[in-house]
Design a protein around this motif. Structure first.
Motif, PDB file in Angstrom:
ATOM      1  N   HIS A 207      -0.414  -6.491  -6.189  1.00 22.84           N
ATOM      2  CA  HIS A 207      -0.796  -5.330  -6.342  1.00 22.84           C
ATOM      3  C   HIS A 207      -0.223  -4.225  -5.412  1.00 22.84           C
ATOM      4  CE1 HIS A 207      -4.243  -2.252  -7.284  1.00 22.84           C
ATOM      5  NE2 HIS A 207      -3.613  -1.848  -6.202  1.00 22.84           N
ATOM      6  N   MET A 208      -0.012  -2.936  -6.117  1.00 20.76           N
ATOM      7  CA  MET A 208       0.857  -2.048  -5.364  1.00 20.76           C
ATOM      8  C   MET A 208      -0.023  -0.613  -5.691  1.00 20.76           C
ATOM      9  SD  MET A 208       4.836  -0.592  -6.382  1.00 20.76           S
ATOM     10  CE  MET A 208       5.432  -1.890  -5.195  1.00 20.76           C
ATOM     11  N   ILE A 209       0.013   0.358  -4.330  1.00 20.69           N
ATOM     12  CA  ILE A 209      -0.493   1.150  -4.392  1.00 20.69           C
ATOM     13  C   ILE A 209       0.600   2.507  -4.611  1.00 20.69           C
ATOM     14  CG2 ILE A 209      -2.073   3.096  -3.419  1.00 20.69           C
ATOM     15  CD1 ILE A 209      -3.300   0.738  -1.743  1.00 20.69           C
ATOM     16  N   CYS A 210       0.374   3.168  -5.776  1.00 20.67           N
ATOM     17  CA  CYS A 210       1.470   4.267  -6.038  1.00 20.67           C
ATOM     18  C   CYS A 210       1.043   5.593  -4.841  1.00 20.67           C
ATOM     19  CB  CYS A 210       1.506   4.633  -7.298  1.00 20.67           C
ATOM     20  SG  CYS A 210       1.537   3.257  -8.644  1.00 20.67           S
ATOM     21  N   THR A 211       2.138   5.691  -4.031  1.00 24.57           N
ATOM     22  CA  THR A 211       1.755   6.660  -3.063  1.00 24.57           C
ATOM     23  C   THR A 211       2.900   7.741  -3.042  1.00 24.57           C
ATOM     24  OG1 THR A 211       2.875   5.461  -1.369  1.00 24.57           O
ATOM     25  CG2 THR A 211       0.362   5.186  -1.584  1.00 24.57           C
ATOM     26  N   PRO A 212       2.791   8.753  -4.216  1.00 28.06           N
ATOM     27  CA  PRO A 212       3.885   9.953  -4.304  1.00 28.06           C
ATOM     28  C   PRO A 212       3.603  10.723  -3.083  1.00 28.06           C
ATOM     29  CG  PRO A 212       2.168  10.027  -5.749  1.00 28.06           C
ATOM     30  CD  PRO A 212       2.153   8.938  -5.465  1.00 28.06           C
ATOM     31  N   HIS A 213       4.647  11.541  -2.605  1.00 31.34           N
ATOM     32  CA  HIS A 213       4.551  12.470  -1.411  1.00 31.34           C
ATOM     33  C   HIS A 213       3.708  13.593  -1.900  1.00 31.34           C
ATOM     34  CE1 HIS A 213       7.720  10.777   1.196  1.00 31.34           C
ATOM     35  NE2 HIS A 213       8.430  10.781   0.145  1.00 31.34           N
ATOM     36  N   ILE A 214       2.770  14.080  -0.965  1.00 32.23           N
ATOM     37  CA  ILE A 214       2.191  15.603  -0.940  1.00 32.23           C
ATOM     38  C   ILE A 214       2.863  16.109   0.266  1.00 32.23           C
ATOM     39  CG2 ILE A 214       0.039  16.664  -0.735  1.00 32.23           C
ATOM     40  CD1 ILE A 214      -1.529  14.656  -2.454  1.00 32.23           C
TER      41      ILE A 214
ATOM     42  N   ILE B 122       0.572  -1.094   0.117  1.00 30.85           N
ATOM     43  CA  ILE B 122      -0.200  -0.202  -0.112  1.00 30.85           C
ATOM     44  C   ILE B 122       0.904   1.248  -0.086  1.00 30.85           C
ATOM     45  CG2 ILE B 122      -1.825  -1.347   1.411  1.00 30.85           C
ATOM     46  CD1 ILE B 122      -1.060   0.917   3.685  1.00 30.85           C
ATOM     47  N   HIS B 123       2.151   1.128   0.121  1.00 30.68           N
ATOM     48  CA  HIS B 123       3.016   2.201   0.207  1.00 30.68           C
ATOM     49  C   HIS B 123       4.033   2.002  -0.883  1.00 30.68           C
ATOM     50  CE1 HIS B 123       5.180   5.472   2.940  1.00 30.68           C
ATOM     51  NE2 HIS B 123       5.389   5.832   1.847  1.00 30.68           N
TER      52      HIS B 123
ATOM     53  N   SER C 107      -0.644  -5.111 -10.738  1.00 26.02           N
ATOM     54  CA  SER C 107      -1.800  -4.338 -10.947  1.00 26.02           C
ATOM     55  C   SER C 107      -1.365  -2.969 -10.091  1.00 26.02           C
ATOM     56  CB  SER C 107      -3.179  -5.060 -10.720  1.00 26.02           C
ATOM     57  OG  SER C 107      -3.055  -5.163  -9.500  1.00 26.02           O
ATOM     58  N   LEU C 108      -1.939  -1.757 -10.513  1.00 25.24           N
ATOM     59  CA  LEU C 108      -1.705  -0.611  -9.737  1.00 25.24           C
ATOM     60  C   LEU C 108      -3.106   0.136  -9.351  1.00 25.24           C
ATOM     61  CD1 LEU C 108       1.054   0.987 -12.065  1.00 25.24           C
ATOM     62  CD2 LEU C 108       1.588  -0.474  -9.959  1.00 25.24           C
ATOM     63  N   SER C 109      -2.952   0.656  -8.311  1.00 24.64           N
ATOM     64  CA  SER C 109      -4.038   1.953  -8.184  1.00 24.64           C
ATOM     65  C   SER C 109      -3.147   3.264  -7.453  1.00 24.64           C
ATOM     66  CB  SER C 109      -5.048   1.567  -7.141  1.00 24.64           C
ATOM     67  OG  SER C 109      -4.393   1.031  -6.029  1.00 24.64           O
ATOM     68  N   TYR C 110      -3.561   4.241  -7.220  1.00 21.31           N
ATOM     69  CA  TYR C 110      -2.695   5.508  -6.765  1.00 21.31           C
ATOM     70  C   TYR C 110      -3.538   6.049  -5.652  1.00 21.31           C
ATOM     71  CZ  TYR C 110      -5.934   8.488  -9.253  1.00 21.31           C
ATOM     72  OH  TYR C 110      -6.912   9.056  -9.777  1.00 21.31           O
TER      73      TYR C 110
ATOM     74  N   ALA D 192      -9.303  17.170  -2.837  1.00 23.62           N
ATOM     75  CA  ALA D 192      -8.199  17.088  -3.366  1.00 23.62           C
ATOM     76  C   ALA D 192      -6.954  15.956  -3.029  1.00 23.62           C
ATOM     77  CB  ALA D 192      -7.462  18.697  -3.297  1.00 23.62           C
ATOM     78  N   ILE D 193      -7.405  15.391  -2.002  1.00 24.59           N
ATOM     79  CA  ILE D 193      -6.768  14.248  -1.703  1.00 24.59           C
ATOM     80  C   ILE D 193      -6.736  12.963  -2.088  1.00 24.59           C
ATOM     81  CG2 ILE D 193      -5.853  12.932   0.472  1.00 24.59           C
ATOM     82  CD1 ILE D 193      -6.332  15.442   2.196  1.00 24.59           C
ATOM     83  N   PRO D 194      -5.834  12.045  -2.668  1.00 26.57           N
ATOM     84  CA  PRO D 194      -6.308  10.761  -3.305  1.00 26.57           C
ATOM     85  C   PRO D 194      -5.995   9.621  -2.112  1.00 26.57           C
ATOM     86  CG  PRO D 194      -4.210  11.948  -4.420  1.00 26.57           C
ATOM     87  CD  PRO D 194      -4.609  12.783  -3.106  1.00 26.57           C
ATOM     88  N   PHE D 195      -6.901   9.241  -1.715  1.00 24.45           N
ATOM     89  CA  PHE D 195      -7.022   8.191  -0.690  1.00 24.45           C
ATOM     90  C   PHE D 195      -6.675   6.945  -1.204  1.00 24.45           C
ATOM     91  CE2 PHE D 195     -10.360  11.362   0.292  1.00 24.45           C
ATOM     92  CZ  PHE D 195      -9.924  11.641   1.629  1.00 24.45           C
ATOM     93  N   LEU D 196      -6.278   5.756  -0.485  1.00 22.58           N
ATOM     94  CA  LEU D 196      -5.855   4.520  -0.781  1.00 22.58           C
ATOM     95  C   LEU D 196      -6.910   3.830  -1.024  1.00 22.58           C
ATOM     96  CD1 LEU D 196      -2.882   3.933   1.954  1.00 22.58           C
ATOM     97  CD2 LEU D 196      -2.887   5.227  -0.081  1.00 22.58           C
ATOM     98  N   GLY D 197      -8.106   3.902  -0.552  1.00 26.51           N
ATOM     99  CA  GLY D 197      -9.256   3.028  -0.622  1.00 26.51           C
ATOM    100  C   GLY D 197     -10.121   3.405   0.650  1.00 26.51           C
ATOM    101  N   THR D 198     -10.935   2.393   1.120  1.00 20.82           N
ATOM    102  CA  THR D 198     -11.660   2.433   2.183  1.00 20.82           C
ATOM    103  C   THR D 198     -11.433   1.150   3.097  1.00 20.82           C
ATOM    104  OG1 THR D 198     -13.645   1.115   0.946  1.00 20.82           O
ATOM    105  CG2 THR D 198     -13.397   3.582   0.825  1.00 20.82           C
ATOM    106  N   LEU D 199     -11.699   1.383   4.553  1.00 18.17           N
ATOM    107  CA  LEU D 199     -11.865   0.245   5.341  1.00 18.17           C
ATOM    108  C   LEU D 199     -12.741   0.617   6.228  1.00 18.17           C
ATOM    109  CD1 LEU D 199     -10.054  -2.267   6.177  1.00 18.17           C
ATOM    110  CD2 LEU D 199      -8.798  -0.875   7.703  1.00 18.17           C
TER     111      LEU D 199
END
Length: 242
Positions: free
Chosen positions: A36-43, A4-5, A74-77, A95-102
């Protein structure tokens, strides 16, 4: 495993420097057992001023390159968002890209400075939770204030945020003190997710396989939970083509 990171998106933060490097990082992830990898660039205002406008085109470029090269990842961001007084404004403006939901909450990867625990972070976490946003605090084991005063980690735990530790911390990549703290958090089951936080192929590579093996040797069921089950729940409703 689900990672996830990661800082695999090329050219937009201190991670991958090029598309070719990103493709090699993707291959390294697959070799580590990641599907699966979540792409998490810095903000991080003033340092990495990323936004949906900067992230989405680079994400799609990498996604298409993976398909072209037939790399089975597979990817998400999302994003790794530095603690900031601007976060309420970003939330208000979507304006924030979230990882998903839990647990029906949007999941935010929240980064503190490595040097200290910022004043007001507990109030920020409380505010986020009130907005149906679940903060996942990135790599607390590498925070120097928490390393020096582990009892402060318990205060953060009381906020009901989740915690993600770095695979390389468990393998010793960041030194013995960080490794000891990370392993103690695993042993006491105060960790919710392990992720790679990969930045490149050598100094900050993907250590997920070795970290998974370490945790599995102690508690296979818990290893599955923090490397597979919980991350899978986060991405379950995510469209990788979003």
């Amino acid at each position: 495993m689900i990672d996830i990171h990661s800082h695999i998106l090329p050219g937009i933060d201190d991670g991958s420097r090029s598309l070719s490097m990103s493709l090699e990082m993707a291959k390294q992830a697959v070799e580590n057992g990641i599907t699966h990898m979540i792409c998490t660039p810095h903000i991080h205002s003033g340092y990495f001023d990323n936004s949906l406008k900067t992230i989405k085109p680079v994400f799609h470029e990498l996604q298409h390159a993976l398909i072209k090269d037939k790399i089975p990842l597979s990817l998400s961001y999302g994003a790794e968002v530095r603690v900031s007084e601007q976060i309420p404004e970003w939330v208000a403006n979507n304006a924030i890209p979230f990882l998903g939901t839990l647990n029906s909450k949007k999941v935010l990867l929240l980064e503190m400075p490595h040097s200290h625990v910022p004043v007001g972070v507990e109030m920020l976490i409380k505010w986020l939770l009130s907005k149906n946003i679940l903060p996942v605090i990135a790599h607390p084991e590498r925070n120097r204030e928490l390393l020096a005063e582990p009892l402060k980690f318990e205060r953060l735990r009381n906020t009901h945020a989740l915690f993600q530790i770095t695979a390389g911390s468990l393998t010793g990549r960041f030194g013995e003190k960080v490794q000891g703290f990370a392993r103690s958090l695993v042993e006491t089951k105060k960790v919710h997710i392990v992720a790679s936080d990969t930045h490149n192929l050598t100094k900050r590579p993907n250590d997920m396989r070795e970290a998974f093996q370490f945790v599995s040797n102690t508690d296979a069921e818990f290893a599955k939970k923090i490397f597979v089950t919980t991350p899978s729940l986060i991405i379950s409703a995510v469209n990788s083509d979003k």
